[in-house]
Structures are given as C-alpha cells and as structure tokens.
Design a protein around this motif. Structure first.
Motif, PDB file in Angstrom:
ATOM      1  N   UNK A 198     -15.076   2.167   9.122  1.00 47.93           N
ATOM      2  CA  UNK A 198     -13.780   2.778   8.822  1.00 47.93           C
ATOM      3  C   UNK A 198     -13.430   2.653   7.341  1.00 47.93           C
ATOM      4  N   UNK A 199     -12.805   3.672   6.821  1.00 50.54           N
ATOM      5  CA  UNK A 199     -12.328   3.650   5.433  1.00 50.54           C
ATOM      6  C   UNK A 199     -10.796   3.568   5.467  1.00 50.54           C
ATOM      7  N   UNK A 200     -10.262   2.627   4.717  1.00 51.80           N
ATOM      8  CA  UNK A 200      -8.802   2.454   4.706  1.00 51.80           C
ATOM      9  C   UNK A 200      -8.246   2.540   3.285  1.00 51.80           C
ATOM     10  N   UNK A 201      -7.182   3.300   3.137  1.00 55.65           N
ATOM     11  CA  UNK A 201      -6.401   3.324   1.891  1.00 55.65           C
ATOM     12  C   UNK A 201      -5.045   2.678   2.182  1.00 55.65           C
ATOM     13  N   UNK A 202      -4.706   1.640   1.420  1.00 58.82           N
ATOM     14  CA  UNK A 202      -3.399   0.989   1.614  1.00 58.82           C
ATOM     15  C   UNK A 202      -2.613   1.027   0.313  1.00 58.82           C
ATOM     16  N   UNK A 203      -1.569   1.837   0.279  1.00 59.60           N
ATOM     17  CA  UNK A 203      -0.689   1.947  -0.905  1.00 59.60           C
ATOM     18  C   UNK A 203      -1.469   2.154  -2.201  1.00 59.60           C
ATOM     19  N   UNK A 204      -2.409   3.073  -2.141  1.00 61.73           N
ATOM     20  CA  UNK A 204      -3.301   3.255  -3.293  1.00 61.73           C
ATOM     21  C   UNK A 204      -2.679   4.174  -4.344  1.00 61.73           C
ATOM     22  N   UNK A 205      -2.593   3.665  -5.572  1.00 61.82           N
ATOM     23  CA  UNK A 205      -2.147   4.471  -6.706  1.00 61.82           C
ATOM     24  C   UNK A 205      -3.210   4.438  -7.787  1.00 61.82           C
ATOM     25  N   UNK A 206      -3.336   5.577  -8.471  1.00 62.28           N
ATOM     26  CA  UNK A 206      -4.321   5.658  -9.548  1.00 62.28           C
ATOM     27  C   UNK A 206      -3.797   6.607 -10.622  1.00 62.28           C
ATOM     28  N   UNK A 207      -3.859   6.135 -11.857  1.00 61.13           N
ATOM     29  CA  UNK A 207      -3.439   6.953 -13.000  1.00 61.13           C
ATOM     30  C   UNK A 207      -4.629   7.191 -13.912  1.00 61.13           C
ATOM     31  N   UNK A 208      -4.620   8.320 -14.577  1.00 61.89           N
ATOM     32  CA  UNK A 208      -5.529   8.538 -15.698  1.00 61.89           C
ATOM     33  C   UNK A 208      -4.648   8.836 -16.887  1.00 61.89           C
ATOM     34  N   UNK A 209      -4.406   7.827 -17.740  1.00 61.80           N
ATOM     35  CA  UNK A 209      -3.459   7.990 -18.841  1.00 61.80           C
ATOM     36  C   UNK A 209      -2.086   8.300 -18.281  1.00 61.80           C
ATOM     37  N   UNK A 210      -1.469   9.378 -18.746  1.00 67.78           N
ATOM     38  CA  UNK A 210      -0.123   9.703 -18.263  1.00 67.78           C
ATOM     39  C   UNK A 210      -0.135  10.429 -16.919  1.00 67.78           C
ATOM     40  N   UNK A 211      -1.333  10.815 -16.460  1.00 68.75           N
ATOM     41  CA  UNK A 211      -1.419  11.624 -15.237  1.00 68.75           C
ATOM     42  C   UNK A 211      -1.528  10.732 -14.013  1.00 68.75           C
ATOM     43  N   UNK A 212      -0.600  10.937 -13.060  1.00 67.72           N
ATOM     44  CA  UNK A 212      -0.676  10.202 -11.795  1.00 67.72           C
ATOM     45  C   UNK A 212      -1.595  10.973 -10.859  1.00 67.72           C
ATOM     46  N   UNK A 213      -2.761  10.414 -10.580  1.00 70.45           N
ATOM     47  CA  UNK A 213      -3.728  11.108  -9.719  1.00 70.45           C
ATOM     48  C   UNK A 213      -3.423  10.849  -8.246  1.00 70.45           C
ATOM     49  N   UNK A 214      -3.082   9.594  -7.910  1.00 68.19           N
ATOM     50  CA  UNK A 214      -2.701   9.251  -6.536  1.00 68.19           C
ATOM     51  C   UNK A 214      -1.448   8.378  -6.582  1.00 68.19           C
ATOM     52  N   UNK A 215      -0.543   8.633  -5.639  1.00 65.78           N
ATOM     53  CA  UNK A 215       0.733   7.944  -5.638  1.00 65.78           C
ATOM     54  C   UNK A 215       0.992   7.319  -4.267  1.00 65.78           C
ATOM     55  N   UNK A 216       0.748   6.017  -4.135  1.00 72.57           N
ATOM     56  CA  UNK A 216       0.993   5.287  -2.877  1.00 72.57           C
ATOM     57  C   UNK A 216       0.404   5.973  -1.647  1.00 72.57           C
ATOM     58  N   UNK A 217      -0.890   6.149  -1.664  1.00 73.46           N
ATOM     59  CA  UNK A 217      -1.549   6.850  -0.564  1.00 73.46           C
ATOM     60  C   UNK A 217      -1.979   5.866   0.526  1.00 73.46           C
ATOM     61  N   UNK A 218      -1.625   6.186   1.777  1.00 72.04           N
ATOM     62  CA  UNK A 218      -2.068   5.426   2.942  1.00 72.04           C
ATOM     63  C   UNK A 218      -2.816   6.358   3.876  1.00 72.04           C
ATOM     64  N   UNK A 219      -4.041   5.999   4.220  1.00 76.31           N
ATOM     65  CA  UNK A 219      -4.763   6.793   5.225  1.00 76.31           C
ATOM     66  C   UNK A 219      -5.991   6.049   5.702  1.00 76.31           C
ATOM     67  N   UNK A 220      -6.573   6.594   6.785  1.00 84.27           N
ATOM     68  CA  UNK A 220      -7.762   5.995   7.379  1.00 84.27           C
ATOM     69  C   UNK A 220      -8.747   7.095   7.766  1.00 84.27           C
ATOM     70  N   UNK A 221     -10.025   6.795   7.624  1.00 83.86           N
ATOM     71  CA  UNK A 221     -11.060   7.692   8.136  1.00 83.86           C
ATOM     72  C   UNK A 221     -11.938   6.882   9.070  1.00 83.86           C
ATOM     73  N   UNK A 222     -12.108   7.378  10.292  1.00 78.17           N
ATOM     74  CA  UNK A 222     -12.947   6.624  11.220  1.00 78.17           C
ATOM     75  C   UNK A 222     -14.290   7.309  11.411  1.00 78.17           C
ATOM     76  N   UNK A 223     -15.270   6.545  11.874  1.00 78.80           N
ATOM     77  CA  UNK A 223     -16.618   7.076  12.081  1.00 78.80           C
ATOM     78  C   UNK A 223     -16.592   8.146  13.158  1.00 78.80           C
ATOM     79  N   UNK A 224     -17.503   9.073  13.078  1.00 79.06           N
ATOM     80  CA  UNK A 224     -17.611  10.094  14.111  1.00 79.06           C
ATOM     81  C   UNK A 224     -16.683  11.271  13.931  1.00 79.06           C
ATOM     82  N   UNK A 225     -16.082  11.388  12.769  1.00 81.50           N
ATOM     83  CA  UNK A 225     -15.192  12.515  12.503  1.00 81.50           C
ATOM     84  C   UNK A 225     -15.638  13.301  11.279  1.00 81.50           C
ATOM     85  N   UNK A 226     -15.301  14.588  11.272  1.00 84.07           N
ATOM     86  CA  UNK A 226     -15.407  15.363  10.037  1.00 84.07           C
ATOM     87  C   UNK A 226     -13.983  15.630   9.562  1.00 84.07           C
TER      88      UNK A 226
END
Lengths: 128, 234
Positions: free
Chosen positions: B1-29
């Motif tokens: 399983x892949x988990x994102x918990x409150x993930x934020x990412x900036x590149x300089x002044x650009x906010x690429x991700x803002x508090x992202x929460x999600x999950x990906x489980x095996x066996x799915x597209x």
C-alpha cells in the motif's frame, strides 16, 4: 463493444450478455471468454470484468467450472424472464421521456403506430 | 500500500502539493487526472523516491520510498533512454538493476507492441519510444507501476496500443498501477479508482464505477465539472 462511459461499465457488460442470451446468440452450455480474454477484447479493467462475471454467477446466468471455463447456465425460462424485464425497462423509459415532453398517451400511441407502419413494409421513411 | 499523509511540496514559490491525503492499494489501476501543473508528476516522483515531501509522510508498505525503489517501476514523462541504445541494450541495462526483470514477459510484449529489439532509441518515432518505455516497465514484476503521462503527444492508434499493453501486462491482484494523465478518454474503462487533482489539492477521488452510477456522467464530464467548480470539496 463500445461503452457508454457515463454508465457503470460492469452493468453494460452484463446487459450485453443478457441481450445475446435473449436473442439466442448464446445458449445454455455455450462457453464464453475467460475474464482476462474478455478484458483484453473490449479494453476494460480486468477487475471490472471480474465484477460483471461475479454478478452473472450470482444471478445464475453463467457458471464457472474449475479448470474448464465459464459457461452460460441460463435456460429458456430465464431467457423469457430477462427478455420481459429488459423490454419492460426500455418501454418504461420511452413512455417516461415522451410524457416528460408533454405528449398525452393517445398521441404517443398514434405516433408509435405511425412510426411502426412503414417499417413493417420494410421501407424507411425520413421524417423531419 | 502507498500512503500520503498531509503531504506538501513546494518548488520555490510554487506549491506543487498542498496537504494531500490518499492511499493506493495493491490490485487496483488508479488514474490521477488533472490539468498541466496540477501536481500529478510530483505525486509520481514522491512515490518513486526521487523527490521528498517538505511536510507530511509518503510511505510505501510502511517504509520510506527511497528504501523501496526495487518495488517501483517508474515510467517518467521525459525521455530517459540514451539515444544510441538499441531496445535490447536498454533492456539488458535495466535487467541488471532489477531482480524482478521478467525476460519471458519482455519477449511476449515485444511483438504485441509491434517493437523490434534492434530499434535505436534516437532514430525511432515518439510513439515508438513511448512504447519502448512502457515495455521496459511492464517487463518488471514490480508491485507498483507508475506511468507518468504515457499518452502525451502520442497519436491515437499508438495510445490504443499502449492501453491494450497495460491490460495485457497487468498482474491482477498483485500489482498496483498508477497512471497520471490529462487525457482521460483513452483510459475511461481502464481505471478503477480515480483521483482528480488541481492546484496541488485533491478535488475529488473515488471508485470510477461508483462515480458513474451516482452522477450518470463519464469521467471526462466529471473532470470538467470538478475543475470548473474549482476548490469545492466533495
């Protein structure tokens, strides 16, 4: 097979099999493609096909025999019942839509007759 | 399983991700849909362990993605294959890096994608290069497969070949495939789970069939609706 992407795809797969059974293109005992073959044939997620096949098994439309494949298990009685059900759905939808356009039942009947008559003689009439 | 918990990412002044929460489980597209610059590639790079979050956690089977690179087959948006390589040389190179290389699968998909081992990367069309890139990730038995914009700039027939190969190569039940794209049409029927992302935020996510049922709309129509309404949370 082209899917209407605004409707659940697994239901459309089931409906396609129902239609083929209703029109006797598929009969009891006929082998149908494996889930994987079908997914590749129609370019659909294999899990979606699995869901459709599972539901068809639950409805006793098909049965999967270990190591042999999946076969149509719907007999004549089920065929008739499915035909009635599907035709009923189409009719209900048609009537509902016509009424929502403001047509009275008598007018709907007249229009139906009018539309059906030339088709009976095998000719197409263009209407504007 | 892949988990994102409150993930934020900036590149300089650009906010690429803002508090992202999600999950990906095996066996799915899963399809990650969004316009250019929405944050799709950033999600891919975080899972691949190429970028790191400024805030929050990304976990792959409970671990840091950097420690799990062997579990991820990543198809980047850029051309990463040397132009002087033949397809065979590229395959040989990759197979030495990853223990999950499946030579049988590679051989099987070659003719399926109408590819030839002697093709030279710098001399073939963009569509053929896209298919080579896809072949090289599908030939691995990795539990996580990331396809970043596999259709961008590719002609219609080649897109269909790519979609067909994804279904053929998909290891049901044991593999999670994540596809990012702004071209949903080709993969409407391919994805089971969808994430609509814009301006670094998840605008809507869920089960594709469920969304069709609830809204009587295709994913393309839903995307237009979601992005027109902007930052509405649903």
């Amino acid at each position: 097979m082209d899917f209407d992407n605004s409707q659940p795809i697994y239901m459309q797969i089931i409906d396609e099999y129902k239609k083929n059974i209703i029109r006797s293109k598929l009969k009891k005992g006929d082998k149908i493609p494996s889930q994987r073959e079908y997914a590749q044939m129609v370019r659909v997620n294999p899990n979606t096909v699995q869901r459709a096949y599972r539901e068809m098994e639950n409805m006793d439309m098909v049965e999967t025999l270990r190591g042999q494949g999946t076969f149509i298990s719907a007999g004549e009685q089920m065929r008739e019942q499915m035909a009635k059900e599907m035709a009923g759905k189409v009719m209900k939808h048609f009537i509902h839509e016509m009424r929502s356009l403001g047509y009275e039942d008598a007018m709907i009947m007249d229009m139906l007759k009018c539309e059906l008559e030339p088709m009976e003689e095998g000719e197409q009439v263009d209407r504007v | 399983m892949i988990e994102f918990r409150n993930v934020s990412k900036r590149f300089g002044p650009v906010v690429a991700l803002n508090s992202v929460n999600m999950e990906f489980s095996a066996g799915n597209i899963t399809g990650i849909f969004g316009p250019n610059g929405a944050g799709k590639s950033t999600i891919m790079k975080l899972i691949a362990g190429i970028n790191y979050p400024d805030q929050g956690d990304v976990k792959l089977d409970g671990e840091n993605p950097r420690a799990k690179r062997q579990s991820v087959a990543y198809l980047p948006e850029i051309d990463h294959l040397y132009p002087w390589w033949t397809l065979r040389q590229a395959a040989d190179f990759i197979s030495t890096f990853y223990s999950d290389w499946d030579y049988g699968r590679y051989k099987e998909l070659l003719p399926f994608l109408n590819l030839d081992e002697q093709m030279i990367m710098g001399k073939i069309s963009k569509g053929q290069r896209a298919k080579c890139k896809l072949l090289l990730v599908l030939a691995r038995k990795a539990p996580y497969l990331l396809l970043d914009e596999p259709f961008s700039g590719i002609d219609l027939l080649t897109r269909e070949e790519i979609a067909d190969a994804v279904i053929k190569g998909y290891r049901e039940g044991e593999q999670a495939i994540i596809i990012s794209t702004h071209e949903i049409d080709e993969i409407e029927s391919l994805v089971e789970k969808v994430v609509f992302i814009d301006q670094g935020r998840i605008q809507l996510s869920g089960d594709a069939e469920q969304l069709r049922m609830e809204r009587n709309k295709s994913l393309v129509e839903i995307m237009k609706e979601v992005f027109r309404h902007g930052n509405q949370q649903i």
